[in-house]
Scaffold this motif. Structure first.
Motif, PDB file in Angstrom:
ATOM      1  N   LEU A   1       0.826  -1.197   0.000  1.00  0.00           N
ATOM      2  CA  LEU A   1       0.000   0.000   0.000  1.00  0.00           C
ATOM      3  C   LEU A   1       0.868   1.258   0.000  1.00  0.00           C
ATOM      4  CD1 LEU A   1      -2.741  -1.095   2.570  1.00  0.00           C
ATOM      5  CD2 LEU A   1      -2.791  -1.268   0.079  1.00  0.00           C
ATOM      6  N   ASP A   2       0.238   2.386  -0.307  1.00  0.00           N
ATOM      7  CA  ASP A   2       0.974   3.650  -0.436  1.00  0.00           C
ATOM      8  C   ASP A   2       1.554   4.126   0.892  1.00  0.00           C
ATOM      9  OD1 ASP A   2       0.057   4.407  -3.343  1.00  0.00           O
ATOM     10  OD2 ASP A   2      -1.748   3.802  -2.260  1.00  0.00           O
ATOM     11  N   TYR A   3       0.811   3.943   1.974  1.00  0.00           N
ATOM     12  CA  TYR A   3       1.264   4.347   3.297  1.00  0.00           C
ATOM     13  C   TYR A   3       1.110   3.149   4.237  1.00  0.00           C
ATOM     14  CZ  TYR A   3       0.072   8.757   1.015  1.00  0.00           C
ATOM     15  OH  TYR A   3      -0.024   9.779   0.109  1.00  0.00           O
ATOM     16  N   TYR A   4       2.209   2.680   4.780  1.00  0.00           N
ATOM     17  CA  TYR A   4       2.118   1.552   5.711  1.00  0.00           C
ATOM     18  C   TYR A   4       3.189   1.704   6.784  1.00  0.00           C
ATOM     19  CZ  TYR A   4       6.148  -0.588   3.340  1.00  0.00           C
ATOM     20  OH  TYR A   4       7.395  -0.829   2.828  1.00  0.00           O
ATOM     21  N   TYR A   5       2.954   1.023   7.905  1.00  0.00           N
ATOM     22  CA  TYR A   5       3.897   1.118   9.020  1.00  0.00           C
ATOM     23  C   TYR A   5       3.705  -0.069   9.945  1.00  0.00           C
ATOM     24  CZ  TYR A   5      -0.252   2.982  11.398  1.00  0.00           C
ATOM     25  OH  TYR A   5      -1.508   3.145  11.917  1.00  0.00           O
ATOM     26  N   GLU A   6       4.714  -0.339  10.732  1.00  0.00           N
ATOM     27  CA  GLU A   6       4.649  -1.374  11.745  1.00  0.00           C
ATOM     28  C   GLU A   6       4.290  -0.723  13.073  1.00  0.00           C
ATOM     29  OE1 GLU A   6       7.258  -5.273  13.136  1.00  0.00           O
ATOM     30  OE2 GLU A   6       8.318  -3.442  12.519  1.00  0.00           O
ATOM     31  N   GLY A   7       3.338  -1.292  13.788  1.00  0.00           N
ATOM     32  CA  GLY A   7       2.907  -0.721  15.055  1.00  0.00           C
ATOM     33  C   GLY A   7       3.922  -0.959  16.164  1.00  0.00           C
ATOM     34  N   VAL A   8       3.600  -0.496  17.359  1.00  0.00           N
ATOM     35  CA  VAL A   8       4.514  -0.697  18.480  1.00  0.00           C
ATOM     36  C   VAL A   8       4.615  -2.180  18.841  1.00  0.00           C
ATOM     37  CG1 VAL A   8       4.181   1.601  19.446  1.00  0.00           C
ATOM     38  CG2 VAL A   8       2.674  -0.261  20.164  1.00  0.00           C
TER      39      VAL A   8
ATOM     40  N   ARG B   1       5.499  -5.585  17.564  1.00  0.00           N
ATOM     41  CA  ARG B   1       6.273  -6.109  16.447  1.00  0.00           C
ATOM     42  C   ARG B   1       5.447  -7.098  15.630  1.00  0.00           C
ATOM     43  NH1 ARG B   1      10.619  -3.650  14.782  1.00  0.00           N
ATOM     44  NH2 ARG B   1      11.549  -5.607  14.117  1.00  0.00           N
ATOM     45  N   GLY B   2       5.529  -6.938  14.318  1.00  0.00           N
ATOM     46  CA  GLY B   2       4.825  -7.847  13.431  1.00  0.00           C
ATOM     47  C   GLY B   2       3.395  -7.457  13.130  1.00  0.00           C
ATOM     48  N   MET B   3       2.920  -6.358  13.725  1.00  0.00           N
ATOM     49  CA  MET B   3       1.575  -5.868  13.448  1.00  0.00           C
ATOM     50  C   MET B   3       1.682  -4.712  12.452  1.00  0.00           C
ATOM     51  SD  MET B   3      -0.403  -7.803  15.120  1.00  0.00           S
ATOM     52  CE  MET B   3      -0.414  -8.911  16.543  1.00  0.00           C
ATOM     53  N   TRP B   4       1.066  -4.874  11.286  1.00  0.00           N
ATOM     54  CA  TRP B   4       1.211  -3.902  10.210  1.00  0.00           C
ATOM     55  C   TRP B   4      -0.106  -3.191   9.922  1.00  0.00           C
ATOM     56  CZ3 TRP B   4       5.909  -2.637   8.209  1.00  0.00           C
ATOM     57  CH2 TRP B   4       6.974  -3.474   8.561  1.00  0.00           C
ATOM     58  N   TYR B   5       0.019  -1.925   9.517  1.00  0.00           N
ATOM     59  CA  TYR B   5      -1.129  -1.074   9.244  1.00  0.00           C
ATOM     60  C   TYR B   5      -0.873  -0.346   7.926  1.00  0.00           C
ATOM     61  CZ  TYR B   5      -1.769  -1.745  14.276  1.00  0.00           C
ATOM     62  OH  TYR B   5      -1.917  -2.294  15.530  1.00  0.00           O
ATOM     63  N   GLY B   6      -1.916  -0.153   7.128  1.00  0.00           N
ATOM     64  CA  GLY B   6      -1.709   0.516   5.849  1.00  0.00           C
ATOM     65  C   GLY B   6      -2.939   1.271   5.368  1.00  0.00           C
ATOM     66  N   ILE B   7      -2.683   2.272   4.513  1.00  0.00           N
ATOM     67  CA  ILE B   7      -3.734   3.129   3.958  1.00  0.00           C
ATOM     68  C   ILE B   7      -3.512   3.241   2.453  1.00  0.00           C
ATOM     69  CG2 ILE B   7      -4.722   5.467   3.953  1.00  0.00           C
ATOM     70  CD1 ILE B   7      -3.494   5.712   6.841  1.00  0.00           C
ATOM     71  N   ARG B   8      -4.599   3.176   1.696  1.00  0.00           N
ATOM     72  CA  ARG B   8      -4.509   3.337   0.242  1.00  0.00           C
ATOM     73  C   ARG B   8      -4.683   4.797  -0.138  1.00  0.00           C
ATOM     74  NH1 ARG B   8      -8.198  -1.651  -1.787  1.00  0.00           N
ATOM     75  NH2 ARG B   8      -9.799  -0.207  -1.066  1.00  0.00           N
ATOM     76  N   LYS B   9      -3.753   5.307  -0.920  1.00  0.00           N
ATOM     77  CA  LYS B   9      -3.858   6.678  -1.407  1.00  0.00           C
ATOM     78  C   LYS B   9      -5.106   6.851  -2.257  1.00  0.00           C
ATOM     79  CE  LYS B   9      -1.057  10.291  -3.600  1.00  0.00           C
ATOM     80  NZ  LYS B   9      -2.071  10.778  -4.581  1.00  0.00           N
TER      81      LYS B   9
ATOM     82  N   ASN C   1       1.256   7.459  12.727  1.00  0.00           N
ATOM     83  CA  ASN C   1       2.629   7.219  12.304  1.00  0.00           C
ATOM     84  C   ASN C   1       3.195   8.499  11.718  1.00  0.00           C
ATOM     85  OD1 ASN C   1       4.557   6.388   9.828  1.00  0.00           O
ATOM     86  ND2 ASN C   1       4.803   4.927  11.501  1.00  0.00           N
ATOM     87  N   TYR C   2       4.253   9.003  12.329  1.00  0.00           N
ATOM     88  CA  TYR C   2       4.774  10.315  11.956  1.00  0.00           C
ATOM     89  C   TYR C   2       5.370  10.328  10.548  1.00  0.00           C
ATOM     90  CZ  TYR C   2       7.014  14.846  12.498  1.00  0.00           C
ATOM     91  OH  TYR C   2       7.388  16.151  12.333  1.00  0.00           O
ATOM     92  N   ASP C   3       6.038   9.251  10.155  1.00  0.00           N
ATOM     93  CA  ASP C   3       6.608   9.203   8.804  1.00  0.00           C
ATOM     94  C   ASP C   3       5.518   9.242   7.745  1.00  0.00           C
ATOM     95  OD1 ASP C   3       9.196   9.105   9.770  1.00  0.00           O
ATOM     96  OD2 ASP C   3       9.303   6.922   9.741  1.00  0.00           O
ATOM     97  N   ASN C   4       4.400   8.535   8.003  1.00  0.00           N
ATOM     98  CA  ASN C   4       3.275   8.588   7.066  1.00  0.00           C
ATOM     99  C   ASN C   4       2.690   9.990   6.998  1.00  0.00           C
ATOM    100  OD1 ASN C   4       1.668   5.286   7.220  1.00  0.00           O
ATOM    101  ND2 ASN C   4       3.653   5.934   6.459  1.00  0.00           N
ATOM    102  N   LEU C   5       2.620  10.658   8.149  1.00  0.00           N
ATOM    103  CA  LEU C   5       2.136  12.037   8.181  1.00  0.00           C
ATOM    104  C   LEU C   5       2.990  12.924   7.285  1.00  0.00           C
ATOM    105  CD1 LEU C   5       0.660  14.565   9.269  1.00  0.00           C
ATOM    106  CD2 LEU C   5       2.143  14.465  11.263  1.00  0.00           C
ATOM    107  N   LEU C   6       4.295  12.818   7.432  1.00  0.00           N
ATOM    108  CA  LEU C   6       5.188  13.641   6.612  1.00  0.00           C
ATOM    109  C   LEU C   6       5.033  13.328   5.130  1.00  0.00           C
ATOM    110  CD1 LEU C   6       8.487  13.596   8.724  1.00  0.00           C
ATOM    111  CD2 LEU C   6       6.742  15.387   8.623  1.00  0.00           C
ATOM    112  N   GLN C   7       4.884  12.042   4.792  1.00  0.00           N
ATOM    113  CA  GLN C   7       4.731  11.659   3.396  1.00  0.00           C
ATOM    114  C   GLN C   7       3.429  12.204   2.814  1.00  0.00           C
ATOM    115  OE1 GLN C   7       7.028  10.066   1.406  1.00  0.00           O
ATOM    116  NE2 GLN C   7       5.609  10.680  -0.212  1.00  0.00           N
ATOM    117  N   MET C   8       2.353  12.146   3.597  1.00  0.00           N
ATOM    118  CA  MET C   8       1.075  12.682   3.119  1.00  0.00           C
ATOM    119  C   MET C   8       1.135  14.201   2.960  1.00  0.00           C
ATOM    120  SD  MET C   8      -1.895  10.514   5.038  1.00  0.00           S
ATOM    121  CE  MET C   8      -1.774   8.738   5.201  1.00  0.00           C
ATOM    122  N   VAL C   9       1.794  14.868   3.894  1.00  0.00           N
ATOM    123  CA  VAL C   9       1.963  16.325   3.780  1.00  0.00           C
ATOM    124  C   VAL C   9       2.677  16.661   2.478  1.00  0.00           C
ATOM    125  CG1 VAL C   9       3.172  18.310   4.743  1.00  0.00           C
ATOM    126  CG2 VAL C   9       1.909  16.793   6.262  1.00  0.00           C
TER     127      VAL C   9
END
Length: 203
Positions: A61-68, A70-78, A97-105
């Motif tokens: 997906l366009d925006y994804y991250y691993e949660g606190v 380990r092994g739990m993943w989250y994602g959003i479609r642009k 997720n701060y990195d996703n925030l920056l990427q969306m900005v």
């Protein structure tokens, strides 16, 4: 103006509660995120999440991250965000997720606003939070793990990035904050951030 609203909050802060209220406004559309874990008790009908999505699919997906956890993943479609904007609505999505925030900005030329849900950290509030989890069927071990996760999220999300979140806070206290309070806060934050909001709710 249509903008993307990122709803940020630690474990048990009431994200689905806030989303259910935000979704009543015709000018706002909830966008779901994909999650690799199975739903917890009471989460099966979550307004914010599509559970049990394979991690390999989420990582495409366009925006994804691993949660606190380990092994739990989250994602959003642009494309889901784009579809909401194209329909003339402001999308709102859970994204702590701060990195996703920056990427969306970057991707949306700054038209992204984070709303941080503050649940409170007094002893009484924490005890009510624990009691609510027990009532939903959580074990003591699960509650302890979620409490650790909650403290980590609060530090990582809010304290570490205080400048980004401190001016857009939704207060949601157990036994105090009502649905009407949340509506007033959402309306105020939208007006403050120049986000179009109609005051006619969906039927």
């Amino acid at each position: 103006m249509k903008k993307i609203i990122l709803l940020v909050g630690d474990s048990g802060s009431g994200k689905d509660f806030v989303l259910s209220i935000a979704n009543q406004y015709k000018s706002i559309q909830v966008v779901k995120r994909f999650i690799s874990r199975d739903p917890r008790n009471g989460e099966e009908t979550s307004i914010s999440s599509i559970f049990s999505t394979p991690a390999d699919e989420i990582k495409k997906l366009d925006y994804y991250y691993e949660g606190v956890e380990r092994g739990m993943w989250y994602g959003i479609r642009k494309s889901d965000l784009d579809a909401a904007l194209k329909s003339g609505k402001s999308p709102i999505v859970v994204c702590p997720n701060y990195d996703n925030l920056l990427q969306m900005v970057h991707d949306y030329s700054g038209n992204v606003v984070p709303y941080f849900i503050y649940r409170g950290y007094g002893d009484d509030e924490l005890e009510q939070w624990r009691s609510s989890l027990l009532a939903r069927g959580s074990s003591q071990a699960e509650i302890k793990a979620r409490e650790e996760k909650r403290h980590k999220y609060f530090g990582d999300l809010y304290i570490e990035h205080f400048d980004e979140y401190s001016s857009n806070v939704i207060l949601n206290l157990y036994g105090v904050t009502t649905e009407e309070d949340i509506k007033l806060q959402i309306e105020g934050l939208c007006q403050k951030n120049d986000i179009d909001i109609d005051f006619i709710l969906k039927k």
